[in-house]
Structure formats: C-alpha cells, structure tokens
Design a protein around this motif. Sequence first.
Motif, PDB file in Angstrom:
ATOM      1  N   PHE A 271       0.824  -1.205   0.000  1.00 28.96           N
ATOM      2  CA  PHE A 271       0.000   0.000   0.000  1.00 28.96           C
ATOM      3  C   PHE A 271       0.865   1.265   0.000  1.00 28.96           C
ATOM      4  O   PHE A 271       0.523   2.265  -0.633  1.00 28.96           O
ATOM      5  CB  PHE A 271      -0.950   0.011   1.191  1.00 28.96           C
ATOM      6  N   ALA A 272       2.001   1.196   0.705  1.00 31.48           N
ATOM      7  CA  ALA A 272       2.893   2.353   0.727  1.00 31.48           C
ATOM      8  C   ALA A 272       3.421   2.642  -0.672  1.00 31.48           C
ATOM      9  O   ALA A 272       3.529   3.795  -1.088  1.00 31.48           O
ATOM     10  CB  ALA A 272       4.050   2.099   1.690  1.00 31.48           C
ATOM     11  N   LEU A 273       3.711   1.575  -1.402  1.00 31.03           N
ATOM     12  CA  LEU A 273       4.186   1.735  -2.775  1.00 31.03           C
ATOM     13  C   LEU A 273       3.137   2.452  -3.615  1.00 31.03           C
ATOM     14  O   LEU A 273       3.444   3.366  -4.391  1.00 31.03           O
ATOM     15  CB  LEU A 273       4.487   0.353  -3.357  1.00 31.03           C
ATOM     16  N   LEU A 274       1.888   2.039  -3.435  1.00 29.17           N
ATOM     17  CA  LEU A 274       0.798   2.685  -4.176  1.00 29.17           C
ATOM     18  C   LEU A 274       0.771   4.181  -3.884  1.00 29.17           C
ATOM     19  O   LEU A 274       0.648   5.016  -4.789  1.00 29.17           O
ATOM     20  CB  LEU A 274      -0.544   2.064  -3.785  1.00 29.17           C
ATOM     21  N   ILE A 275       0.899   4.514  -2.594  1.00 31.01           N
ATOM     22  CA  ILE A 275       0.815   5.919  -2.207  1.00 31.01           C
ATOM     23  C   ILE A 275       1.945   6.711  -2.846  1.00 31.01           C
ATOM     24  O   ILE A 275       1.735   7.793  -3.397  1.00 31.01           O
ATOM     25  CB  ILE A 275       0.841   6.041  -0.665  1.00 31.01           C
ATOM     26  N   ILE A 276       3.160   6.120  -2.808  1.00 30.28           N
ATOM     27  CA  ILE A 276       4.304   6.835  -3.384  1.00 30.28           C
ATOM     28  C   ILE A 276       4.075   7.075  -4.875  1.00 30.28           C
ATOM     29  O   ILE A 276       4.281   8.181  -5.384  1.00 30.28           O
ATOM     30  CB  ILE A 276       5.602   6.032  -3.136  1.00 30.28           C
TER      31      ILE A 276
END
Lengths: 294, 361
Positions: A271-276
Amino acid sequence: MSSFLSYLISGISLGSVYAIIALGYTMVYGIAKMLNFAHGDIIMVGAYMAYVTFTGLGLPPIAAIAVATVGCTVLGVLIEAIAYKPLRGASSLNVLITAIGVSYFLQNSALLVFGADSKTFTSLVNIPSVSIMDGEVIISGVTIASIVTCIIVMVVLTLFINKTKAGQAMLAVSEDTGAATLMGISVNRTIAITFAIGSALAGIAGVLLCSAYPTLSSQTGAMPGIKAFTAAVFGGIGSIPGAMIGGMVMGVVENLSKAYISSQLSDAIVFALLIIILLVKPTGLMGKKIQEKV
Amino acid sequence: MNMKSKKIRSNIITFGLVIVFYAVMEAMLVTGSMSSLMKGLLVPLCYYMILAASLNLVVGISGELSLGHAGFMCIGAFSSAVFARMVGDSIPGGAELFISVLIGAAFAAIFGFLIGIPVLRLRGDYLAIVTLAFGEIIKNVINAVYLGVDSNGIHVSLKDVKSLGLLDDGEVIIKGAQGIGNLPRNATFTIGIVLLLITLFIITNLVNSRQGRAIMSSRDNRIAAESVGLNVSEYKLTAFVISAALAGVAGVLYSHNLANLQATSKNFGYNQSILILVFVVLGGIGNIRGSLIAALVLTILPEKLRFFNDYRMLIYAIVLIVMMIMTSAPKVVAWRKMVAEKYFKKSRDNEAGGKTDAKEV
C-alpha cells in the motif's frame, strides 16, 4: 539466487491473478465510473461454484472452470441490472454504498450456504510442474497456468476492444457517454457487456487464486479484491496495460517483501508503494500516457 | 426566518435529540427495562455517532471521499491504551480517561496532518483509495509493533518481544498482533455522550464559522474559492485534521470499553471505514444530524434482527441496497416527487429536492 528467482516467479503468478481481477475493476470504472466494491466477492462466488462442481459433484476440472466463468458472468449481469442500473445518474457515493451492500449480500449469502468454516479447495490445475536451473527452481502448474491465462486474457481483451464493434462501443462510452449515446450506442447494453466480461474474468481469477491458495471462505475475495483494485489504480485506472503492469508489480512486491522483509508488513509495503506512485504520478503509472481507455 | 436563527434552531434540535436519547436510555437503565444486549451497545453507539459525525466533516462539509477513518480511530485507541497501561493505577480513572482523550485526539491529529498534506493533493476516487491504503497500513504496522517499558524508557521493535531488550523491571505493553491486554475498561455511557456532545459542538461551530464557510466554498467550487483568495488546501487540511482528531477520540472510547485491544480487519480495517461511510451517506451527506440517526439505526438494526438469526446480515445488506435505491435512484426520486405533488401539492417539493442534491465527490 535460486530462492530469489522462485519468489519472483510466484510473485509474477500472484500478480497475474491480481491483473486479471484488476481488469474487471478497471473496465467497470472506465465505463460506468463506479468503484465496484463487490468485484472481490464475485471472485469468491466463482471459487465456490468451481468447488461445488468439482469437489461436490465430481465433474471434471474443465466443467468446474466453465461453471465458474458462466456463473459469474450471469451473476455480474444480474447484479448490474438489479442494483446498479436504477442508480445510473445518481451521485457516485450512493452507487459506492450500493456496491458495498452487494458485497455484504454476497459474503453473507456464501456464509449461509456454505457455513462459517473454510473449505479446502482442491486445485483444478493438473499441469505438471517444471523445474529449471538443474532442479533448483520448481515452477508449479498453477503458476504456469496463472501466467499463461493472464497473457491470453490480455491479448484476447485487447483484440476484442480494438477489433469488434462491442469493444469500440466500450471505448466510445468510456470516452464520452453523451456523445456515444448520440452515435446510437446503447450505453446500458455496453455497461452490461462490461460487467459480463469483468465478472467472467473474476470467475477465472477465483479458480486460479484458490488453486494456488487453497483455503476458501466467504472472506476469500475481500483482500485480493482490494489489492487488485489497488493494482488497477496503481497502473492508472481505466487502462488495460496499466492493470496488467499494476497487478504484476503488486504481486512481485508483495511476495518479495513477504520473503525478505516481513510477512506481517507485506500489505503495508504494497500500500505504501501505491501511495508513493500516486504522489509522484497522481493518475497512476499509465493513467495519462495511454489514451486507450476502457 | 433568517439564516442565522435557522442554523441555531437546527443545532438546538441536534443537541436536544442527543440529550433526549441519553435521558431515554438512562431511564430505561434505571427502570431495568433494557436488555443486556442493548446495554452493551450503549458505548459503541456513542463512538459510532462520533465517527459518523466526524467523517461527515470530511465527506460532507469538505467534500473529499475518505476511506481510512478507521485508521485514525485505531491510532486514538492504541495511543490512549498505551498511556492507560503506562500510568496504571497511579492516577485516578477519571483523570486517566481525560488525559487519554487528549492523547488519542493529539496522536490522531498528528497522523491526520502528516497523511493529509500529501493525500489532499489527490482528487476524488484516487483520494479514496489512498486513504484506504493509509488505513490498512496503520492497521498492519500496529499489528507488527512490540512496545515495552522499563526504567530506561520506552522500547519499540517490529520483530518480537525478545528484541525489545527489556530490563527485569520491564513490562511489555503492545504484543504485536495480540495487542494490548489488561485495559481499565472505564468508559461509560455518560462519558460517551459527553464526548459526543463536545464533538457536535466542535463540528457545528466549525461549520457555522468563517472557516467553515471557506471549507464549504472550496468544496462547491474550488476554482472560484481560490480566485477569491482562499487557501483551499489549508482549509481542506484543517477539516481533515479535525476529523482525524475526533475519530481518535472515538478510538479512545473504543479502547476504554474493552479489556483487550487488538487491531483486526474487523474493527480497524477498511470494512469499518466503509461502515462509517455508510452512516454518512445514508444519513445524508453534509447533514450531521442525519449521520447520528443513521449511526444509531444501523448499529441497533443488526441487533434487533437477531430474531432472524443467520439471516440478519443478509437482511442488513438488502436493506442497505433497497434504501440506497429508494433514496437516490433518479427514477424513484422522480416518482416520489410526482406522488408528493399529486397528494400534498407543493408542500413536499422542497424536501424531495433537498434529498437528491447529494454532492458529487
């Protein structure tokens, strides 16, 4: 190295399943401009259909896959006609809540019919596994099936959209619904076709997912559904190649972070990757470049 | 009647309803005519109402779709629970709860601020998915955290209890996925109602202030608001942070109503965020009183449906779909208007119009 390779390959396999699910999200979003939260639960229903046909009735795997695909197609069209069609033109939030209602409905129906304890899904894929690099890396049959299915789905879908009238109609509706109506395209029928295709893909994805991860319960579809949705957004929602790339990246990152960082934090990392990505490219990886929207 | 006194009257009705609700529940408690099931629902009702009202601030007043509200609740719950365990019995329960509320609100606000800055750059559905992602990240990370205290201070680890390296006098507070145990359980219905009233006070004051009008104008037309010199991002961030802080307060109430606090997908996952959103949408976007009533009805409904046993959640789902279609399907709305005009002449026009005006997000 060999363990890295096997993690990578199983990541691609998981990513293929995500990609197939993400396609359903992306197509429905592109055309009906709605977040179909019930999509993940259609996967679950598809898996249950295959389970009943194969394990319950003892029919051959191919029949189970056919039942899951056809069953999900019918289910998708029915859901669209009963729950979403009356709300066409209403605010997107209201449609979102209806989709959530449908999601609850499917989950709780499955809970009623099949009970609360999870079932063990027998893999429907009986392709022999392949070993490469002198037997150091073994690729299971399900992995091969997932990747091959994903590639076939992509090719067929791209051809369908670019070469057939129905596909062109889908492009037109996603581009400009009003203009498409003026050109004599039936928007309702096009949306129904989109739901049919998306749900059929969800049925296939359900079979593949449960063949690889054999526990089947009413919650089976929820998390893969959300992750595939993430993948669709990641790749640029509305874009078919975006869904494919998004799904692959999600699957690989999830598997690698499970293997090398922490199994508990793998979801957080995904999910963090998506946000970035969204902060750098607010419309997703392929959101703007690719004009081809579905 | 002018606008101002209309607003005041509307606020008085909202506060009055909450107080009447409190009085009725208390009367039922005193006379003993309340089922034990219902008693167990009293505090949850309060935090659900706080959550619904605070989410309405973001979704309705500020016009941004957030699907990560449960994440802020989670932060409020865990930060206050850690505090409660650390002070233990050293201060009286009332003071502990009071400070807990402040801590929970502060932590949730800090996270709301940190998350809000990047997130509010995105629009519409992208914002929704990113807030959903943040909610899941918060839940996931908390599930992996180990936190312990000894005479050297606080130790945090993402691995296991051993790697905390606690001294002999140390105590493990958060045990990863097992969460926090031995909580004080000192939340009561009265405290819940007081917190709810404070929440409502904050929200209604904000909405009716200069700042609130700026927030709403940024929602209605971002470009117009910017062109008259409003800092749209700042106003949206304000609403987001306040909403997060209030969700944190709800989390404090949640954690102080339990003996063991764990972060599962059921209590702090996206499902919970969606449930809160359902309250907001069903109650009417931007309508705080509506959110409260929807939260009340939809929390009690599944319990009242216990009569139907296994079928209750199925019925809940059907009710949700049917209610959505009845309130917002264009054809049904047109039909309702027609019927209303036929039988009630003009009187119902306004009401039917007002309900369909749900804002496109």
